[in-house]
Scaffold this motif. Structure first.
Motif, PDB file in Angstrom:
ATOM      1  N   GLY A 102       0.811  -1.205   0.000  1.00 51.10           N
ATOM      2  CA  GLY A 102       0.000   0.000   0.000  1.00 51.10           C
ATOM      3  C   GLY A 102       0.845   1.257   0.000  1.00 51.10           C
ATOM      4  N   ARG A 103       1.965   1.216   0.683  1.00 51.06           N
ATOM      5  CA  ARG A 103       2.879   2.357   0.704  1.00 51.06           C
ATOM      6  C   ARG A 103       3.610   2.503  -0.630  1.00 51.06           C
ATOM      7  N   ILE A 104       4.012   1.361  -1.201  1.00 45.49           N
ATOM      8  CA  ILE A 104       4.659   1.414  -2.514  1.00 45.49           C
ATOM      9  C   ILE A 104       3.707   2.032  -3.533  1.00 45.49           C
ATOM     10  N   LEU A 105       2.423   1.682  -3.454  1.00 43.85           N
ATOM     11  CA  LEU A 105       1.440   2.218  -4.397  1.00 43.85           C
ATOM     12  C   LEU A 105       1.337   3.735  -4.317  1.00 43.85           C
ATOM     13  N   VAL A 106       1.348   4.286  -3.125  1.00 48.42           N
ATOM     14  CA  VAL A 106       1.282   5.744  -2.988  1.00 48.42           C
ATOM     15  C   VAL A 106       2.541   6.377  -3.586  1.00 48.42           C
ATOM     16  N   ALA A 107       3.700   5.787  -3.319  1.00 45.20           N
ATOM     17  CA  ALA A 107       4.935   6.280  -3.937  1.00 45.20           C
ATOM     18  C   ALA A 107       4.852   6.185  -5.450  1.00 45.20           C
ATOM     19  N   ASN A 108       4.291   5.075  -5.961  1.00 47.00           N
ATOM     20  CA  ASN A 108       4.119   4.913  -7.407  1.00 47.00           C
ATOM     21  C   ASN A 108       3.324   6.055  -8.011  1.00 47.00           C
ATOM     22  N   VAL A 109       2.225   6.441  -7.359  1.00 42.05           N
ATOM     23  CA  VAL A 109       1.371   7.501  -7.893  1.00 42.05           C
ATOM     24  C   VAL A 109       2.139   8.823  -7.960  1.00 42.05           C
ATOM     25  N   ILE A 110       2.901   9.141  -6.919  1.00 42.12           N
ATOM     26  CA  ILE A 110       3.692  10.370  -6.927  1.00 42.12           C
ATOM     27  C   ILE A 110       4.689  10.352  -8.087  1.00 42.12           C
ATOM     28  N   LEU A 111       5.372   9.229  -8.258  1.00 34.19           N
ATOM     29  CA  LEU A 111       6.360   9.122  -9.333  1.00 34.19           C
ATOM     30  C   LEU A 111       5.688   9.123 -10.704  1.00 34.19           C
ATOM     31  N   ASN A 112       4.509   8.507 -10.816  1.00 36.36           N
ATOM     32  CA  ASN A 112       3.760   8.543 -12.073  1.00 36.36           C
ATOM     33  C   ASN A 112       3.416   9.979 -12.448  1.00 36.36           C
ATOM     34  N   MET A 114       5.055  12.639 -11.625  1.00 40.24           N
ATOM     35  CA  MET A 114       6.283  13.304 -12.066  1.00 40.24           C
ATOM     36  C   MET A 114       6.560  13.050 -13.540  1.00 40.24           C
ATOM     37  N   GLU A 115       6.225  11.850 -14.002  1.00 40.51           N
ATOM     38  CA  GLU A 115       6.498  11.480 -15.392  1.00 40.51           C
ATOM     39  C   GLU A 115       5.392  11.915 -16.343  1.00 40.51           C
ATOM     40  N   PRO A 117       3.006  14.648 -18.262  1.00 44.88           N
ATOM     41  CA  PRO A 117       3.136  16.050 -18.688  1.00 44.88           C
ATOM     42  C   PRO A 117       2.111  16.984 -18.049  1.00 44.88           C
ATOM     43  N   ILE A 118       1.078  16.440 -17.413  1.00 42.91           N
ATOM     44  CA  ILE A 118       0.043  17.312 -16.845  1.00 42.91           C
ATOM     45  C   ILE A 118       0.299  17.650 -15.374  1.00 42.91           C
ATOM     46  N   PHE A 119       1.417  17.140 -14.817  1.00 43.91           N
ATOM     47  CA  PHE A 119       1.779  17.427 -13.436  1.00 43.91           C
ATOM     48  C   PHE A 119       3.205  17.969 -13.386  1.00 43.91           C
ATOM     49  N   PRO A 120       3.580  18.592 -12.274  1.00 48.19           N
ATOM     50  CA  PRO A 120       4.960  19.074 -12.136  1.00 48.19           C
ATOM     51  C   PRO A 120       5.971  17.938 -12.251  1.00 48.19           C
ATOM     52  N   GLY A 121       7.209  18.284 -12.565  1.00 46.05           N
ATOM     53  CA  GLY A 121       8.235  17.277 -12.817  1.00 46.05           C
ATOM     54  C   GLY A 121       9.119  16.961 -11.633  1.00 46.05           C
ATOM     55  N   THR A 122       8.759  17.421 -10.445  1.00 45.70           N
ATOM     56  CA  THR A 122       9.515  17.095  -9.236  1.00 45.70           C
ATOM     57  C   THR A 122       8.552  16.600  -8.158  1.00 45.70           C
ATOM     58  N   VAL A 123       9.090  15.856  -7.190  1.00 44.96           N
ATOM     59  CA  VAL A 123       8.258  15.395  -6.083  1.00 44.96           C
ATOM     60  C   VAL A 123       7.709  16.599  -5.318  1.00 44.96           C
ATOM     61  N   GLU A 124       8.549  17.567  -5.062  1.00 39.72           N
ATOM     62  CA  GLU A 124       8.090  18.754  -4.339  1.00 39.72           C
ATOM     63  C   GLU A 124       6.955  19.442  -5.082  1.00 39.72           C
ATOM     64  N   GLY A 125       7.107  19.586  -6.409  1.00 38.06           N
ATOM     65  CA  GLY A 125       6.061  20.216  -7.203  1.00 38.06           C
ATOM     66  C   GLY A 125       4.758  19.450  -7.155  1.00 38.06           C
ATOM     67  N   VAL A 126       4.845  18.112  -7.227  1.00 40.01           N
ATOM     68  CA  VAL A 126       3.640  17.266  -7.189  1.00 40.01           C
ATOM     69  C   VAL A 126       2.960  17.347  -5.825  1.00 40.01           C
ATOM     70  N   VAL A 127       3.738  17.174  -4.769  1.00 40.54           N
ATOM     71  CA  VAL A 127       3.173  17.081  -3.421  1.00 40.54           C
ATOM     72  C   VAL A 127       2.559  18.412  -2.968  1.00 40.54           C
ATOM     73  N   PHE A 128       3.151  19.507  -3.374  1.00 41.35           N
ATOM     74  CA  PHE A 128       2.667  20.815  -2.920  1.00 41.35           C
ATOM     75  C   PHE A 128       1.857  21.548  -3.994  1.00 41.35           C
ATOM     76  N   GLN A 129       1.462  20.839  -5.039  1.00 40.76           N
ATOM     77  CA  GLN A 129       0.643  21.456  -6.080  1.00 40.76           C
ATOM     78  C   GLN A 129      -0.743  21.796  -5.536  1.00 40.76           C
ATOM     79  N   LYS A 130      -1.265  22.915  -5.998  1.00 41.61           N
ATOM     80  CA  LYS A 130      -2.608  23.339  -5.603  1.00 41.61           C
ATOM     81  C   LYS A 130      -3.561  23.235  -6.786  1.00 41.61           C
ATOM     82  N   SER A 131      -4.829  22.965  -6.481  1.00 42.72           N
ATOM     83  CA  SER A 131      -5.888  22.959  -7.477  1.00 42.72           C
ATOM     84  C   SER A 131      -7.024  23.832  -6.941  1.00 42.72           C
TER      85      SER A 131
END
Length: 205
Positions: A102-112, A114-115, A117-131
Motif C-alpha cells: 500500500g505504501r509502494i502504491l502511494v509512492a508509485n502515484v507520486i512518481l507517475n 512526475m512522469e 506532462p500534466i503534473f509538475p516534474g519534481t516530487v516537491e512540485g507534485v506534493v505541494f501542487q494546488k488545485s
C-alpha cells in the motif's frame, strides 16, 4: 653474513605484509563510498539472478545510512535528496497505516505524476501542487505531513518504488472513499477511470 640475510628476509616480509594491509584498507574504503541502495541492488542481483529482482532487493539501513543520498534513479528519472525526503514524508502521511504494498502504491502515484506532462516534474512540485487554491494532498492541507515520523517500512517502500517496483497500473490519483467528502468522491467517480482498490485506497487514472 647470516645477520644480513635474516635482516633482509625480515624486511621483505614486512613489505609484503604492509602491501596486503594497504589493499584491504583500500577495498574497505571503496565499499564504504558506495551508496547503500546500490550495494543492495548488486547483492540482490547476485542472489536472485535466476528469478525476478522486483521486490527482492535488500533495502539500505535507514537508521545507519553512512552516505547521504545525492541522486536516486528510476527509469531514467533523477531524484534529489530533498525530493527523496518529501516522498518519504508524504508516503508516511498518506499510507502509514497501510502494508508495504500500500505504501509502494502511494509512492508509485507520486512518481507517475512526475512522469506525466500534466503534473509538475519534481516530487516537491507534485506534493505541494494546488488545485483551485487548495493543496491536492490532504496531509498538506491538514498539517499531518509535518507531524509524521517516517518509519523504516515507509523508507523501504519508497526505495523499492524508486528501484522500479510498481503495482499502480499507471494510476495518477488515489483516494480513501471512507474519508473523502461526497462531492470529492463524485468528482473521482465522474471524471476519472477507476482502476482498482488496495487497502484503504482506490486508485484512478
Amino acid at each position: 653474513m647470516y645477520k644480513k640475510y635474516i635482516l633482509s628476509l625480515f624486511l621483505c616480509n614486512m613489505i609484503v605484509l604492509t602491501s596486503f594491509c594497504c589493499l584491504k584498507i583500500a577495498e574497505r574504503s571503496r565499499y564504504a563510498a558506495t551508496p547503500a541502495f546500490q550495494l543492495s541492488l548488486q547483492q540482490g542481483l547476485e542472489e536472485e539472478e535466476a528469478s525476478s529482482m522486483i521486490g527482492n532487493i535488500d533495502r539500505a539501513d535507514s537508521g545507519q545510512r553512512v552516505i547521504d543520498y545525492q541522486v536516486l534513479e528510476r527509469t531514467g528519472m533523477t531524484l534529489s535528496e530533498h525530493d527523496y525526503q518529501i516522498l518519504c514524508r508524504i508516503v508516511e502521511a498518506e499510507a502509514g497505516g497501510e502494508d508495504i504494498n500500500g505504501r509502494i502504491l502511494v509512492a508509485n502515484v507520486i512518481l507517475n505524476r512526475m512522469e506525466s506532462p500534466i503534473f509538475p516534474g519534481t516530487v516537491e512540485g507534485v506534493v505541494f501542487q494546488k488545485s483551485g487554491g487548495t493543496f491536492q494532498f490532504s496531509p498538506i492541507r491538514d498539517g499531518r505531513y509535518y507531524r509524521v515520523k517516517v518509519s523504516d517500512e515507509t523508507i523501504e517502500a519508497v526505495e523499492r518504488a524508486l528501484l522500479g517496483e510498481d503495482y499502480s497500473e499507471g494510476a495518477l490519483y488515489f483516494v480513501s472513499r471512507k474519508g473523502a467528502a461526497p462531492d470529492k468522491m463524485r468528482w473521482f467517480d465522474n471524471h476519472l477511470t477507476r482502476l482498482f482498490q488496495y487497502g484503504g485506497h482506490e486508485f484512478f487514472s
